[in-house]
Structure formats: structure tokens, C-alpha cells
Design an enzyme around this catalytic site. Structure first.
Site, PDB file in Angstrom:
ATOM      1  N   GLU A 130     -50.330  64.770   4.190  1.00  0.00           N
ATOM      2  CA  GLU A 130     -48.987  65.240   3.866  1.00  0.00           C
ATOM      3  C   GLU A 130     -48.017  64.072   3.942  1.00  0.00           C
ATOM      4  OE1 GLU A 130     -45.436  66.766   3.184  1.00  0.00           O
ATOM      5  OE2 GLU A 130     -47.311  67.840   2.771  1.00  0.00           O
ATOM      6  N   GLN A 131     -47.185  63.919   2.895  1.00  0.00           N
ATOM      7  CA  GLN A 131     -46.285  62.778   2.851  1.00  0.00           C
ATOM      8  C   GLN A 131     -45.165  62.849   3.881  1.00  0.00           C
ATOM      9  OE1 GLN A 131     -44.798  62.785  -1.154  1.00  0.00           O
ATOM     10  NE2 GLN A 131     -43.263  64.367  -0.742  1.00  0.00           N
TER      11      GLN A 131
ATOM     12  N   ARG B 217     -40.391  80.829   4.769  1.00  0.00           N
ATOM     13  CA  ARG B 217     -41.415  79.809   4.541  1.00  0.00           C
ATOM     14  C   ARG B 217     -41.751  79.042   5.817  1.00  0.00           C
ATOM     15  NH1 ARG B 217     -43.069  77.867  -0.498  1.00  0.00           N
ATOM     16  NH2 ARG B 217     -42.254  79.085  -2.248  1.00  0.00           N
TER      17      ARG B 217
ATOM     18  N   TYR C   1     -34.813  90.112  -0.869  1.00  0.00           N
ATOM     19  CA  TYR C   1     -35.645  90.932   0.007  1.00  0.00           C
ATOM     20  C   TYR C   1     -35.405  90.503   1.451  1.00  0.00           C
ATOM     21  CZ  TYR C   1     -38.651  86.826  -0.846  1.00  0.00           C
ATOM     22  OH  TYR C   1     -39.134  85.552  -1.008  1.00  0.00           O
TER      23      TYR C   1
ATOM     24  N   ASP D  36     -49.167  74.604  -7.584  1.00  0.00           N
ATOM     25  CA  ASP D  36     -48.147  74.182  -8.530  1.00  0.00           C
ATOM     26  C   ASP D  36     -48.541  72.938  -9.310  1.00  0.00           C
ATOM     27  OD1 ASP D  36     -46.481  76.262  -7.915  1.00  0.00           O
ATOM     28  OD2 ASP D  36     -45.086  75.091  -6.692  1.00  0.00           O
TER      29      ASP D  36
END
Length: 418
Positions: free
Chosen positions: A44-45, A120, A226, A306
């Protein structure tokens, strides 16, 4: 130091899997591989895990897989299950169509797993907590990728150099791994942009049906929101508008003038304006998508999430299809795919490409439906409303999908054909 896997490559040594990107897809893949007796190194960067964006809606096609990974109780504790899915007229607030979700246990009964709204950051904590740091390397931004024989060579900006048998690019819309595979960017601006935020429920006195997931529809714009959190005490909103016509910023974000966020919602229901104004809005998000890729792999590198199929968010399937990708890859590798990686990445693409392309196309079509202008006339608007009333019948196939079962069925077909 990179960890080793209990699976063996064609050379007979432990399989070395390098995952680029420590987001939802990378962490899910790490967990899914470990559950199947394999391991991976996740690069992970960022110096610390930090998701971009406010929240994510997880549908049954993802939650069933997270429950299988043993994350069900932890996920439930930090999530809200919507009462209903409601489509509304953005100006009058009238309910155009509604479908039960939590109410009566309708969604779980139909699809066998829950629908959740979750922040998230909370989802990332659940995933990283399940992984417990195993094989996770922070501060590793990919600088170069090459293949020498059957070995992938990775160089990172911090000076680290790594060899791997398989590289999996879960590194987002502007994926360096995708550029290596396709030779180009393959990402484009959709012509739409969004304003977003997480608002405390107490700041929304005009909001009806507070724990429902709701779409407010109108000319050239819509608002989705939501409730999130274990106490349903906050609302995540995502307000999408047509334009600007071009996107000149090299970043996803562009600054806006005061009040610009309200321009596309003039005359809309007070609950919409209340939500948009609940937090200071200083920037808009450009919505970018990947063009359909002819291939998702080159040599011993392959894409997921993605990086392979970034889509408009109007079905809420970006994170969900990424989780499907991760489970599919893990299942294929665990079923002996480590011994023939070239065949494995081809099979993975075969199983994932058509579904994700279909969802991408459907998200574009949904954007048009949500943004119908008044000029289309009452007949077209009535047909839109009828489509929203048929939502479970028309789009249930997205939520009913079972990635593990699909791989099992494909394996059985391959066995019969052999």
C-alpha cells in the site's frame, strides 16, 4: 520481509503473490487467500490505511463473502441495515417506488445475506483487523514493474525491490499495474460530478424515512443517501450532477465557488437542500470510469476492482464487485491454479469480465433514468417510475450473485470437459 505461501508455483517453491493496493479489494483478497491456506504480500502506497470517500453500501453479493470470511459479527456491529429502498421525486418529495430491505427481513430472505451502510473507515478496520497486519506493507508506492521469465520484478519508490510469481493490481482507477498491462491509461471522465459528505442525523430535521436508502431524482441530478454506523446516527450522501463538460484537474477533486453545490438542485425538496448545506462544501468529485478492457492480464500480472472495471456508482457496486473479484481469484488459486498461473488469470478474466461490463453499462443507463429532464414528457417519466417499481425484479441478479458458487460451477464444467 515478504511472506511465503503454502501453495506451490510451477517451479515447486512456495507461491509468491504481490497485491498492489491495500484498499477494500487488496485486504479482502489477503483474507480470502489466508482462509484457503495461502498468503500474499499487500503493498500500500500510503503510510497508514486511509480510505478515500465517506461510506460504502454493501449488498448481498459482497456481505455473503465477508460473512464466509468470519467478519459477519464485526461488520454488523458497525453498520446500518436500511429499512427500505425508496425512490422519490426530488422536488415534491413524493415516493415514486419503495421496496422493503430490513423491514420484514425481506432482503435477507430474498438474497440470503444482509444489505449494509457502513463508513469506509469502519469497513477498513474490520478488514485489516481480520488480517491482523499479516503481509501488509505500508509506504510502498509502485515505481516500476517488469517480467523476467516467469518472475515479476517490482520496484518501489522507497527503494524496496521484490520478486513475485503473480502480481495483482488492486490499485484503483489510475492503476500503474493497468498501465503496464494495457500500455495506456484507459480511464476517462464520465461528464458527471458529485458532492458528498457524512452528516449527523440531528442536523436533518426535515428528512423523512431516516433509516432508508433513498434516491431523490430530478432533471440532470440526483441525491443518494443512507444511514451508517452501528447506531444509525449519521447519514452518508452522494449528490450527482451533470457536468462540468470537461475536467481539467489532474486530481479527482476540484474547488467550487460558494453555493455552487446547490446550483443543480434549485427548487428541490427542503430535505435535499438541508442535507447539501449541512456541511461546508468546497469541492466536487469528478466521476471517472475505465473504458472496457480487452484484457485484464499480461504475463503474470492481473487486475481487480476499479483498476479493471471502475464504474459509475449508481448501483453501488464498485466495492461489491471488487470483493467478488478477490474471492474469485482466491478460489481459483486455492483450487490448484497456482500450478498454471497463465491459465488461472485467463479463467479469472473469463469469469469476471462479462458480469462487470454488464453492471458498468447498467450504471450508465441508470444515470440517464435518474436524471431525466422534464422535457421528455409525462409518458417517459411514468415509464421511469415503472422501472423503479420493478427494481428488485430487474436488478436482483446483481445482489443474488455468489462468487464462490460460480467458481465451483466453472470447475465442475472444466472437469467434465477434460
Amino acid at each position: 520481509m515478504p511472506s511465503t505461501s503454502s501453495a506451490q508455483s510451477s517451479s515447486g517453491r512456495a507461491l509468491r503473490v504481490a497485491v498492489i493496493g491495500g484498499g477494500i479489494g487488496g485486504l479482502t483478497l489477503g483474507l480470502a487467500l489466508r482462509r484457503r491456506g495461502l498468503t500474499a504480500d499487500i503493498y500500500e502506497q500510503a503510510a497508514e490505511l486511509a480510505e478515500i470517500g465517506a461510506a460504502v453500501a454493501l449488498s448481498a453479493n459482497a456481505t455473503r463473502e465477508l460473512e464466509r470470511l468470519g467478519l459477519g459479527p464485526a461488520l454488523d456491529a458497525v453498520s446500518t441495515e436500511p429499512t427500505e429502498l425508496i425512490f422519490r421525486d426530488g422536488r415534491s418529495g413524493a415516493r415514486v417506488a419503495a421496496h422493503p430491505v430490513r423491514d420484514g427481513g425481506a432482503y435477507r430472505t430474498r438474497f440470503g445475506a444482509p444489505y449494509y451502510g457502513v463508513h469506509r473507515a469502519d469497513l477498513q478496520k474490520v478488514l485489516s483487523g481480520g488480517l491482523a497486519g499479516a503481509g501488509l506493507h505500508l509506504g510502498h508506492r509502485l515505481a516500476a514493474l517488469d517480467q523476467r521469465g516467469d518472475v515479476m520484478m517490482l520496484a518501489f519508490e522507497n527503494g524496496a525491490e521484490v520478486e513475485a510469481d503473480l502480481v495483482i493490481g488492486g490499485d484503483g482507477v489510475r492503476s500503474p499495474v493497468r498501465r503496464w498491462i494495457t500500455g495506456g491509461e484507459k480511464v476517462r471522465y464520465s461528464g458527471t460530478s458529485a458532492f458528498r459528505g457524512v452528516v449527523p442525523m440531528g442536523l436533518l430535521p426535515s428528512l423523512p424515512d431516516r433509516q432508508a436508502i433513498q434516491f431523490w431524482m430530478g432533471p440532470d441530478a440526483h441525491l443518494l443517501h443512507y444511514a451508517i454506523g452501528g447506531e444509525a446516527d449519521s447519514v452518508n450522501f452522494f449528490a450527482v450532477v451533470e457536468g462540468p463538460g470537461t475536467w481539467t484537474s489532474e486530481r479527482w477533486l476540484a474547488g467550487i465557488a460558494p453555493g455552487e453545490h446547490r446550483a443543480g438542485f434549485s427548487g428541490w425538496h427542503p430535505a435535499v437542500i438541508e442535507m447539501l448545506d449541512a456541511l461546508p462544501q468546497t469541492q466536487r468529485w469528478g466521476l471517472f470510469v475505465t473504458d472496457p478492457l480487452r484484457r485484464w492480464h499480461r504475463g503474470r500480472a492481473v487486475l481487480m476492482g476499479d483498476s479493471a472495471h471502475a464504474m459509475l456508482p449508481h448501483h453501488g457496486q464498485g466495492a461489491n464487485t471488487t470483493i467478488e473479484d478477490a474471492v474469485t481469484l482466491a478460489e481459483l488459486l486455492a483450487a490448484g491454479g497456482a500450478r498454471d498461473l497463465d491459465r488461472t488469470v485467463r479463467r479469472y478474466q473469463d469469469l469476471r469480465q462479462a458480469r462487470t461490463r454488464t453492471i458498468q453499462r447498467s450504471a450508465w443507463a441508470t444515470n440517464r433514468l435518474l436524471h431525466l429532464p422534464d422535457s421528455v414528457g409525462p409518458g417517459a417519466l411514468a415509464r421511469r417510475d415503472a422501472r423503479m417499481a420493478r427494481f428488485p425484479e430487474d436488478f436482483g441478479w446483481i445482489h443474488a450473485f455468489d462468487a464462490r458458487a460460480v467458481v465451483g460451477k466453472a470447475a465442475a464444467e472444466d472437469s467434465r470437459a477434460a
